[in-house]
Design a protein around this motif. Structure first.
Motif, PDB file in Angstrom:
ATOM      1  N   UNK A 229       0.895  -1.184   0.027  1.00 57.34           N
ATOM      2  CA  UNK A 229      -0.192  -0.047  -0.067  1.00 57.34           C
ATOM      3  C   UNK A 229       0.988   1.137   0.013  1.00 57.34           C
ATOM      4  N   UNK A 230       0.642   2.335  -0.901  1.00 59.73           N
ATOM      5  CA  UNK A 230       1.435   3.354  -0.974  1.00 59.73           C
ATOM      6  C   UNK A 230       0.456   4.608  -0.568  1.00 59.73           C
ATOM      7  N   UNK A 231       0.702   5.697  -0.169  1.00 59.44           N
ATOM      8  CA  UNK A 231       0.029   6.904  -0.233  1.00 59.44           C
ATOM      9  C   UNK A 231       0.974   8.054  -0.268  1.00 59.44           C
ATOM     10  N   UNK A 232       0.662   9.067  -0.865  1.00 54.53           N
ATOM     11  CA  UNK A 232       1.516  10.471  -0.836  1.00 54.53           C
ATOM     12  C   UNK A 232       0.543  11.742  -0.884  1.00 54.53           C
ATOM     13  N   UNK A 233       0.750  12.384  -0.108  1.00 55.97           N
ATOM     14  CA  UNK A 233       0.447  14.082  -0.083  1.00 55.97           C
ATOM     15  C   UNK A 233       1.312  14.832   0.197  1.00 55.97           C
ATOM     16  N   UNK A 234       1.738  15.779  -0.835  1.00 58.83           N
ATOM     17  CA  UNK A 234       2.613  16.750  -0.603  1.00 58.83           C
ATOM     18  C   UNK A 234       2.437  17.880  -1.666  1.00 58.83           C
ATOM     19  N   UNK A 235       2.591  19.060  -1.059  1.00 65.52           N
ATOM     20  CA  UNK A 235       2.027  20.168  -1.714  1.00 65.52           C
ATOM     21  C   UNK A 235       3.416  21.233  -2.121  1.00 65.52           C
ATOM     22  N   UNK A 236       3.242  22.183  -3.088  1.00 66.99           N
ATOM     23  CA  UNK A 236       4.448  23.106  -3.268  1.00 66.99           C
ATOM     24  C   UNK A 236       4.680  23.985  -2.355  1.00 66.99           C
ATOM     25  N   UNK A 237       6.096  24.539  -2.422  1.00 67.08           N
ATOM     26  CA  UNK A 237       6.438  25.499  -1.147  1.00 67.08           C
ATOM     27  C   UNK A 237       5.491  26.804  -1.121  1.00 67.08           C
TER      28      UNK A 237
ATOM     29  N   UNK B  96       5.181  -2.011   8.242  1.00 65.68           N
ATOM     30  CA  UNK B  96       4.957  -3.253   8.071  1.00 65.68           C
ATOM     31  C   UNK B  96       3.398  -3.403   8.622  1.00 65.68           C
ATOM     32  N   UNK B  97       2.398  -3.832   7.465  1.00 66.80           N
ATOM     33  CA  UNK B  97       1.262  -3.961   7.911  1.00 66.80           C
ATOM     34  C   UNK B  97       0.606  -5.326   8.221  1.00 66.80           C
ATOM     35  N   UNK B  98      -0.548  -5.454   8.365  1.00 61.75           N
ATOM     36  CA  UNK B  98      -1.121  -6.943   8.485  1.00 61.75           C
ATOM     37  C   UNK B  98      -0.825  -7.976   7.557  1.00 61.75           C
ATOM     38  N   UNK B  99      -0.544  -9.380   7.502  1.00 57.04           N
ATOM     39  CA  UNK B  99      -0.233 -10.140   6.681  1.00 57.04           C
ATOM     40  C   UNK B  99       0.932  -9.802   6.026  1.00 57.04           C
ATOM     41  N   UNK B 100       1.884  -9.077   6.522  1.00 57.64           N
ATOM     42  CA  UNK B 100       3.240  -8.505   5.646  1.00 57.64           C
ATOM     43  C   UNK B 100       3.018  -7.770   4.772  1.00 57.64           C
ATOM     44  N   UNK B 101       1.899  -6.924   4.762  1.00 53.76           N
ATOM     45  CA  UNK B 101       1.938  -5.790   3.526  1.00 53.76           C
ATOM     46  C   UNK B 101       2.877  -4.678   3.830  1.00 53.76           C
ATOM     47  N   UNK B 102       3.719  -4.397   2.786  1.00 51.33           N
ATOM     48  CA  UNK B 102       4.501  -3.213   3.073  1.00 51.33           C
ATOM     49  C   UNK B 102       3.938  -1.981   2.667  1.00 51.33           C
ATOM     50  N   UNK B 103       4.066  -0.916   3.484  1.00 55.12           N
ATOM     51  CA  UNK B 103       3.414   0.294   3.630  1.00 55.12           C
ATOM     52  C   UNK B 103       4.216   1.370   3.453  1.00 55.12           C
ATOM     53  N   UNK B 104       4.269   2.141   2.335  1.00 59.56           N
ATOM     54  CA  UNK B 104       5.035   3.243   1.805  1.00 59.56           C
ATOM     55  C   UNK B 104       4.349   4.418   1.958  1.00 59.56           C
TER      56      UNK B 104
ATOM     57  N   UNK C  10      -3.115   0.581  -4.020  1.00 58.94           N
ATOM     58  CA  UNK C  10      -2.906  -0.832  -3.703  1.00 58.94           C
ATOM     59  C   UNK C  10      -2.351  -1.462  -4.746  1.00 58.94           C
ATOM     60  N   UNK C  11      -1.240  -2.388  -4.583  1.00 59.61           N
ATOM     61  CA  UNK C  11      -0.468  -3.053  -5.336  1.00 59.61           C
ATOM     62  C   UNK C  11      -0.464  -4.635  -4.968  1.00 59.61           C
ATOM     63  N   UNK C  12      -1.026  -5.532  -5.853  1.00 58.74           N
ATOM     64  CA  UNK C  12      -1.206  -6.797  -5.564  1.00 58.74           C
ATOM     65  C   UNK C  12      -0.714  -7.778  -6.435  1.00 58.74           C
ATOM     66  N   UNK C  13      -0.859  -8.945  -6.497  1.00 56.04           N
ATOM     67  CA  UNK C  13      -0.408 -10.136  -7.287  1.00 56.04           C
ATOM     68  C   UNK C  13      -0.818 -10.133  -8.646  1.00 56.04           C
ATOM     69  N   UNK C  14      -2.008  -9.200  -8.743  1.00 56.45           N
ATOM     70  CA  UNK C  14      -2.616  -9.174 -10.364  1.00 56.45           C
ATOM     71  C   UNK C  14      -2.821  -7.981 -10.511  1.00 56.45           C
ATOM     72  N   UNK C  15      -2.577  -7.113  -9.855  1.00 61.17           N
ATOM     73  CA  UNK C  15      -2.875  -5.591 -10.658  1.00 61.17           C
ATOM     74  C   UNK C  15      -2.579  -4.543  -9.479  1.00 61.17           C
ATOM     75  N   UNK C  16      -3.150  -3.538  -9.961  1.00 60.64           N
ATOM     76  CA  UNK C  16      -3.128  -2.248  -8.711  1.00 60.64           C
ATOM     77  C   UNK C  16      -4.436  -1.329  -9.145  1.00 60.64           C
ATOM     78  N   UNK C  17      -4.604  -0.893  -8.022  1.00 62.60           N
ATOM     79  CA  UNK C  17      -6.142  -0.013  -7.585  1.00 62.60           C
ATOM     80  C   UNK C  17      -5.530   1.296  -7.368  1.00 62.60           C
ATOM     81  N   UNK C  18      -5.716   2.344  -8.123  1.00 63.56           N
ATOM     82  CA  UNK C  18      -5.048   3.621  -7.789  1.00 63.56           C
ATOM     83  C   UNK C  18      -6.530   4.575  -7.723  1.00 63.56           C
ATOM     84  N   UNK C  19      -6.077   5.470  -6.545  1.00 68.69           N
ATOM     85  CA  UNK C  19      -7.302   6.448  -6.163  1.00 68.69           C
ATOM     86  C   UNK C  19      -6.442   8.078  -6.270  1.00 68.69           C
ATOM     87  N   UNK C  20      -6.630   8.803  -7.168  1.00 66.56           N
ATOM     88  CA  UNK C  20      -6.104  10.056  -7.261  1.00 66.56           C
ATOM     89  C   UNK C  20      -7.163  11.132  -6.711  1.00 66.56           C
ATOM     90  N   UNK C  21      -6.451  12.206  -6.369  1.00 66.89           N
ATOM     91  CA  UNK C  21      -7.212  13.344  -5.559  1.00 66.89           C
ATOM     92  C   UNK C  21      -7.923  12.522  -4.217  1.00 66.89           C
TER      93      UNK C  21
END
Length: 318
Positions: A150-158, A218-226, A241-252
Protein backbone atom coordinates in the motif's frame (compact mmCIF):
# COMPACT_ATOMS: atom_id res chain seq x y z
CA UNK A 1 -36.37 17.93 14.15
CA UNK A 2 -33.13 17.84 16.17
CA UNK A 3 -31.99 21.26 17.36
CA UNK A 4 -28.95 22.51 15.41
CA UNK A 5 -25.63 22.40 17.23
CA UNK A 6 -24.63 25.95 18.20
CA UNK A 7 -20.97 26.22 17.27
CA UNK A 8 -18.36 28.97 17.59
CA UNK A 9 -15.30 29.12 15.36
CA UNK A 10 -11.99 29.72 17.14
CA UNK A 11 -9.50 31.24 14.74
CA UNK A 12 -9.64 32.75 11.27
CA UNK A 13 -7.40 30.26 9.46
CA UNK A 14 -7.72 29.67 5.74
CA UNK A 15 -9.53 26.36 6.20
CA UNK A 16 -12.07 28.04 8.48
CA UNK A 17 -12.76 30.78 5.97
CA UNK A 18 -12.79 28.70 2.79
CA UNK A 19 -14.26 25.40 3.89
CA UNK A 20 -15.62 25.04 7.39
CA UNK A 21 -17.59 28.26 7.88
CA UNK A 22 -19.47 27.80 4.57
CA UNK A 23 -20.16 24.17 5.53
CA UNK A 24 -21.42 25.07 9.02
CA UNK A 25 -23.68 27.74 7.53
CA UNK A 26 -25.10 25.38 4.89
CA UNK A 27 -25.72 22.45 7.22
CA UNK A 28 -29.22 22.33 8.76
CA UNK A 29 -27.76 20.54 11.80
CA UNK A 30 -25.37 23.35 12.79
CA UNK A 31 -25.62 27.08 13.33
CA UNK A 32 -22.67 29.45 13.78
CA UNK A 33 -23.02 31.50 16.94
CA UNK A 34 -19.73 33.42 16.87
CA UNK A 35 -16.26 33.82 15.40
CA UNK A 36 -13.47 34.29 17.97
CA UNK A 37 -10.09 35.70 16.98
CA UNK A 38 -7.20 37.58 18.55
CA UNK A 39 -7.53 39.90 15.57
CA UNK A 40 -10.69 41.92 16.18
CA UNK A 41 -10.97 43.06 12.56
CA UNK A 42 -10.88 39.49 11.26
CA UNK A 43 -13.49 38.41 13.79
CA UNK A 44 -15.79 41.27 12.81
CA UNK A 45 -15.37 40.63 9.08
CA UNK A 46 -16.11 36.91 9.30
CA UNK A 47 -18.91 37.34 11.80
CA UNK A 48 -20.59 39.91 9.57
CA UNK A 49 -20.37 37.56 6.57
CA UNK A 50 -22.11 34.76 8.52
CA UNK A 51 -24.58 36.79 10.55
CA UNK A 52 -23.09 35.91 13.93
CA UNK A 53 -21.22 37.67 16.73
CA UNK A 54 -17.52 38.60 16.72
CA UNK A 55 -15.59 37.68 19.86
CA UNK A 56 -12.21 39.11 20.78
CA UNK A 57 -9.91 36.34 21.98
CA UNK A 58 -10.40 32.60 22.01
CA UNK A 59 -11.41 32.40 25.67
CA UNK A 60 -14.50 34.47 24.91
CA UNK A 61 -15.93 31.53 22.93
CA UNK A 62 -15.57 29.26 25.94
CA UNK A 63 -17.36 31.74 28.19
CA UNK A 64 -20.24 32.21 25.74
CA UNK A 65 -23.52 30.73 27.01
CA UNK A 66 -25.01 30.58 23.51
CA UNK A 67 -22.22 28.28 22.31
CA UNK A 68 -22.31 24.53 22.98
CA UNK A 69 -19.48 23.44 20.65
CA UNK A 70 -16.33 24.96 19.21
CA UNK A 71 -14.31 24.40 16.07
CA UNK A 72 -10.60 24.87 16.81
CA UNK A 73 -8.87 26.27 13.70
CA UNK A 74 -5.56 27.37 15.21
CA UNK A 75 -1.89 26.52 14.56
CA UNK A 76 -1.08 22.90 15.40
CA UNK A 77 0.87 23.77 18.55
CA UNK A 78 -2.26 25.35 20.05
CA UNK A 79 -4.74 22.56 19.29
CA UNK A 80 -4.27 20.59 22.52
CA UNK A 81 -4.25 23.66 24.77
CA UNK A 82 -7.52 25.08 23.47
CA UNK A 83 -9.20 21.70 23.03
CA UNK A 84 -8.49 20.96 26.69
CA UNK A 85 -9.79 24.38 27.72
CA UNK A 86 -12.94 23.88 25.68
CA UNK A 87 -13.65 20.45 27.17
CA UNK A 88 -13.13 21.82 30.68
CA UNK A 89 -15.64 24.54 29.78
CA UNK A 90 -18.11 21.77 28.83
CA UNK A 91 -17.99 22.51 25.09
CA UNK A 92 -18.00 19.80 22.44
CA UNK A 93 -14.95 20.09 20.17
CA UNK A 94 -14.16 19.70 16.48
CA UNK A 95 -10.41 20.35 16.19
CA UNK A 96 -8.17 20.64 13.19
CA UNK A 97 -5.60 17.90 12.76
CA UNK A 98 -3.42 16.93 14.45
CA UNK A 99 -5.43 17.00 17.66
CA UNK A 100 -2.17 17.16 19.63
CA UNK A 101 1.56 16.92 18.96
CA UNK A 102 1.96 13.61 20.73
CA UNK A 103 0.29 10.41 21.77
CA UNK A 104 0.10 11.19 25.50
CA UNK A 105 -1.71 14.50 25.04
CA UNK A 106 -4.06 12.88 22.54
CA UNK A 107 -4.92 10.13 25.02
CA UNK A 108 -5.44 12.71 27.77
CA UNK A 109 -7.88 14.67 25.61
CA UNK A 110 -9.77 11.51 24.63
CA UNK A 111 -10.08 10.54 28.29
CA UNK A 112 -11.21 14.04 29.27
CA UNK A 113 -13.92 14.07 26.60
CA UNK A 114 -15.20 10.65 27.68
CA UNK A 115 -15.22 11.57 31.37
CA UNK A 116 -17.31 14.69 30.69
CA UNK A 117 -19.62 13.09 28.13
CA UNK A 118 -18.52 15.45 25.36
CA UNK A 119 -17.99 14.88 21.65
CA UNK A 120 -14.39 15.25 20.46
CA UNK A 121 -13.60 14.87 16.77
CA UNK A 122 -10.40 15.50 14.83
CA UNK A 123 -11.14 17.18 11.52
CA UNK A 124 -9.59 14.65 9.11
CA UNK A 125 -11.97 15.41 6.27
CA UNK A 126 -11.18 12.62 3.81
CA UNK A 127 -12.48 10.01 6.27
CA UNK A 128 -15.97 11.25 5.42
CA UNK A 129 -15.86 10.40 1.69
CA UNK A 130 -17.35 7.08 0.61
CA UNK A 131 -14.81 6.50 -2.19
CA UNK A 132 -12.47 4.95 0.40
CA UNK A 133 -15.00 2.35 1.53
CA UNK A 134 -15.54 1.40 -2.11
CA UNK A 135 -11.79 1.08 -2.74
CA UNK A 136 -11.36 -1.07 0.37
CA UNK A 137 -14.26 -3.31 -0.69
CA UNK A 138 -12.77 -3.81 -4.15
CA UNK A 139 -9.41 -4.84 -2.73
CA UNK A 140 -10.99 -7.22 -0.24
CA UNK A 141 -13.00 -8.81 -3.05
CA UNK A 142 -9.78 -9.63 -4.94
CA UNK A 143 -9.61 -6.81 -7.50
CA UNK A 144 -5.79 -6.75 -7.34
CA UNK A 145 -5.21 -10.32 -6.20
CA UNK A 146 -3.21 -10.91 -3.03
CA UNK A 147 -2.26 -7.53 -1.57
CA UNK A 148 1.50 -6.91 -1.31
CA UNK A 149 1.89 -3.16 -0.90
CA UNK A 150 0.00 0.00 0.00
CA UNK A 151 1.42 3.38 -1.00
CA UNK A 152 0.09 6.84 -0.12
CA UNK A 153 1.47 10.30 -0.80
CA UNK A 154 0.36 13.83 -0.05
CA UNK A 155 2.68 16.73 -0.79
CA UNK A 156 2.19 20.36 -1.79
CA UNK A 157 4.36 23.08 -3.36
CA UNK A 158 6.36 25.46 -1.19
CA UNK A 159 4.53 28.45 0.25
CA UNK A 160 5.98 31.73 1.55
CA UNK A 161 8.42 31.24 4.44
CA UNK A 162 6.10 33.29 6.68
CA UNK A 163 3.45 30.55 6.46
CA UNK A 164 2.82 28.89 9.85
CA UNK A 165 3.65 25.49 8.34
CA UNK A 166 7.34 26.50 8.36
CA UNK A 167 7.39 27.78 11.97
CA UNK A 168 8.58 25.24 14.54
CA UNK A 169 7.10 27.06 17.55
CA UNK A 170 3.63 26.80 15.99
CA UNK A 171 3.86 23.06 15.33
CA UNK A 172 4.90 23.38 11.70
CA UNK A 173 6.52 20.75 9.54
CA UNK A 174 5.51 18.26 6.88
CA UNK A 175 4.80 15.42 9.30
CA UNK A 176 2.14 17.31 11.27
CA UNK A 177 0.63 18.98 8.20
CA UNK A 178 0.61 16.63 5.20
CA UNK A 179 1.93 13.51 6.94
CA UNK A 180 -1.32 12.97 8.83
CA UNK A 181 -3.09 12.07 5.58
CA UNK A 182 -1.06 9.05 4.39
CA UNK A 183 -0.70 7.78 7.97
CA UNK A 184 -4.44 7.87 8.54
CA UNK A 185 -5.08 6.39 5.08
CA UNK A 186 -2.95 3.37 5.98
CA UNK A 187 -4.94 2.91 9.20
CA UNK A 188 -8.24 3.31 7.38
CA UNK A 189 -7.37 0.90 4.60
CA UNK A 190 -5.31 -1.74 6.39
CA UNK A 191 -6.33 -1.58 10.04
CA UNK A 192 -4.07 -2.97 12.75
CA UNK A 193 -1.29 -3.75 13.33
CA UNK A 194 0.94 -1.17 11.63
CA UNK A 195 4.59 -1.11 12.69
CA UNK A 196 7.14 1.56 11.75
CA UNK A 197 10.19 -0.02 10.14
CA UNK A 198 12.04 3.11 9.10
CA UNK A 199 11.65 6.77 8.23
CA UNK A 200 13.61 9.63 6.70
CA UNK A 201 12.98 13.38 6.65
CA UNK A 202 14.58 16.44 5.18
CA UNK A 203 14.42 20.20 5.16
CA UNK A 204 15.31 22.89 2.68
CA UNK A 205 18.07 25.49 3.13
CA UNK A 206 17.15 27.81 5.99
CA UNK A 207 14.08 25.79 7.05
CA UNK A 208 13.57 25.13 10.78
CA UNK A 209 11.10 22.28 10.22
CA UNK A 210 10.98 19.14 8.14
CA UNK A 211 9.65 19.81 4.64
CA UNK A 212 9.90 16.27 3.28
CA UNK A 213 9.37 12.84 4.75
CA UNK A 214 8.95 9.20 3.85
CA UNK A 215 8.24 6.14 5.97
CA UNK A 216 8.21 2.38 5.59
CA UNK A 217 5.79 0.41 7.74
CA UNK A 218 4.84 -3.23 8.03
CA UNK A 219 1.12 -3.92 7.83
CA UNK A 220 -1.19 -6.86 8.46
CA UNK A 221 -0.24 -10.12 6.71
CA UNK A 222 3.16 -8.73 5.76
CA UNK A 223 1.83 -5.93 3.53
CA UNK A 224 4.54 -3.31 2.91
CA UNK A 225 3.37 0.27 3.52
CA UNK A 226 5.19 3.21 1.92
CA UNK A 227 4.09 6.72 2.95
CA UNK A 228 5.40 10.03 1.58
CA UNK A 229 4.58 13.63 2.49
CA UNK A 230 6.00 17.11 2.04
CA UNK A 231 5.73 20.89 1.88
CA UNK A 232 8.26 21.55 -0.90
CA UNK A 233 7.13 19.30 -3.74
CA UNK A 234 5.29 19.03 -6.98
CA UNK A 235 1.70 18.42 -5.97
CA UNK A 236 0.75 14.80 -5.24
CA UNK A 237 -2.44 13.47 -3.66
CA UNK A 238 -2.85 9.71 -4.18
CA UNK A 239 -2.88 6.22 -2.74
CA UNK A 240 -2.67 2.83 -4.39
CA UNK A 241 -2.95 -0.85 -3.60
CA UNK A 242 -0.50 -3.16 -5.41
CA UNK A 243 -1.25 -6.83 -5.48
CA UNK A 244 -0.30 -10.07 -7.18
CA UNK A 245 -2.59 -9.39 -10.14
CA UNK A 246 -2.78 -5.62 -10.49
CA UNK A 247 -3.07 -2.17 -8.95
CA UNK A 248 -5.93 0.00 -7.73
CA UNK A 249 -5.17 3.74 -7.79
CA UNK A 250 -7.15 6.59 -6.23
CA UNK A 251 -6.13 10.11 -7.33
CA UNK A 252 -7.31 13.28 -5.53
CA UNK A 253 -7.65 10.94 -2.61
CA UNK A 254 -7.50 13.40 0.29
CA UNK A 255 -8.89 16.74 -0.86
CA UNK A 256 -11.43 16.19 -3.66
CA UNK A 257 -13.65 19.22 -4.37
CA UNK A 258 -17.37 18.69 -3.82
CA UNK A 259 -17.98 18.54 -7.58
CA UNK A 260 -15.13 16.11 -8.29
CA UNK A 261 -16.12 12.77 -9.84
CA UNK A 262 -13.99 10.15 -8.07
CA UNK A 263 -12.35 7.59 -10.34
CA UNK A 264 -11.03 4.29 -9.00
CA UNK A 265 -8.54 2.98 -11.58
CA UNK A 266 -7.85 -0.74 -11.67
CA UNK A 267 -4.87 -1.85 -13.77
CA UNK A 268 -4.88 -5.60 -14.26
CA UNK A 269 -3.49 -7.92 -16.93
CA UNK A 270 -2.66 -5.07 -19.31
CA UNK A 271 -6.19 -3.67 -19.10
CA UNK A 272 -7.43 -0.57 -17.31
CA UNK A 273 -10.89 -0.31 -15.77
CA UNK A 274 -12.15 3.02 -14.45
CA UNK A 275 -14.94 2.98 -11.89
CA UNK A 276 -16.59 6.41 -11.68
CA UNK A 277 -18.41 7.32 -8.50
CA UNK A 278 -20.87 10.06 -7.63
CA UNK A 279 -19.37 13.41 -6.53
CA UNK A 280 -19.54 13.93 -2.79
CA UNK A 281 -18.91 16.83 -0.41
CA UNK A 282 -16.67 15.43 2.30
CA UNK A 283 -16.63 18.74 4.19
CA UNK A 284 -20.42 18.75 4.48
CA UNK A 285 -20.29 15.08 5.49
CA UNK A 286 -17.76 15.87 8.24
CA UNK A 287 -19.92 18.65 9.66
CA UNK A 288 -22.96 16.37 9.65
CA UNK A 289 -20.93 13.65 11.39
CA UNK A 290 -19.79 16.06 14.09
CA UNK A 291 -23.36 17.24 14.71
CA UNK A 292 -24.44 13.60 15.01
CA UNK A 293 -21.61 12.93 17.48
CA UNK A 294 -22.70 15.88 19.62
CA UNK A 295 -26.34 14.83 19.69
CA UNK A 296 -25.62 11.11 19.92
CA UNK A 297 -22.82 11.14 22.47
CA UNK A 298 -20.23 9.42 20.26
CA UNK A 299 -16.83 8.63 21.83
CA UNK A 300 -13.54 9.81 20.29
CA UNK A 301 -12.16 7.55 17.55
CA UNK A 302 -9.72 4.85 18.65
CA UNK A 303 -7.98 5.22 15.29
CA UNK A 304 -7.26 8.84 16.22
CA UNK A 305 -5.16 7.61 19.13
CA UNK A 306 -3.36 5.02 17.00
CA UNK A 307 -2.68 7.76 14.43
CA UNK A 308 -1.06 9.84 17.18
CA UNK A 309 1.09 6.87 18.24
CA UNK A 310 2.37 6.37 14.70
CA UNK A 311 3.06 10.08 14.24
CA UNK A 312 4.98 10.01 17.55
CA UNK A 313 7.15 7.16 16.27
CA UNK A 314 7.82 8.94 12.99
CA UNK A 315 8.62 12.21 14.80
CA UNK A 316 11.17 10.40 16.93
CA UNK A 317 12.98 9.21 13.80
CA UNK A 318 13.23 12.63 12.14
Amino acid sequence: MTEPVRIAVMGAADIARRRMLPAFAACPRTTVTAVASRDGAKARSLAHAYGCRPLHGYAAALEDDETEAVYVALPAALHAEWTRAALLADKHVLAEKPLALGRNETAELHDLARSRGLALMENVLFLHHSQHARARQLVRSGAVGRLHQFQAAFAVPRRPRSDIRYQAELGGGALWDTGVYPVRAALLMLGHPLRVVGAVSGRGPGDEVDTAGSALLSGPDGVAVHLSFGLDHGYRNVYEFWGSEGRLVVERAFTPPADHTPVLRIERGGEVEEIRLTPEDQVANAVTAFAAAVRGGAAPSADGLRQAELLDELAARR
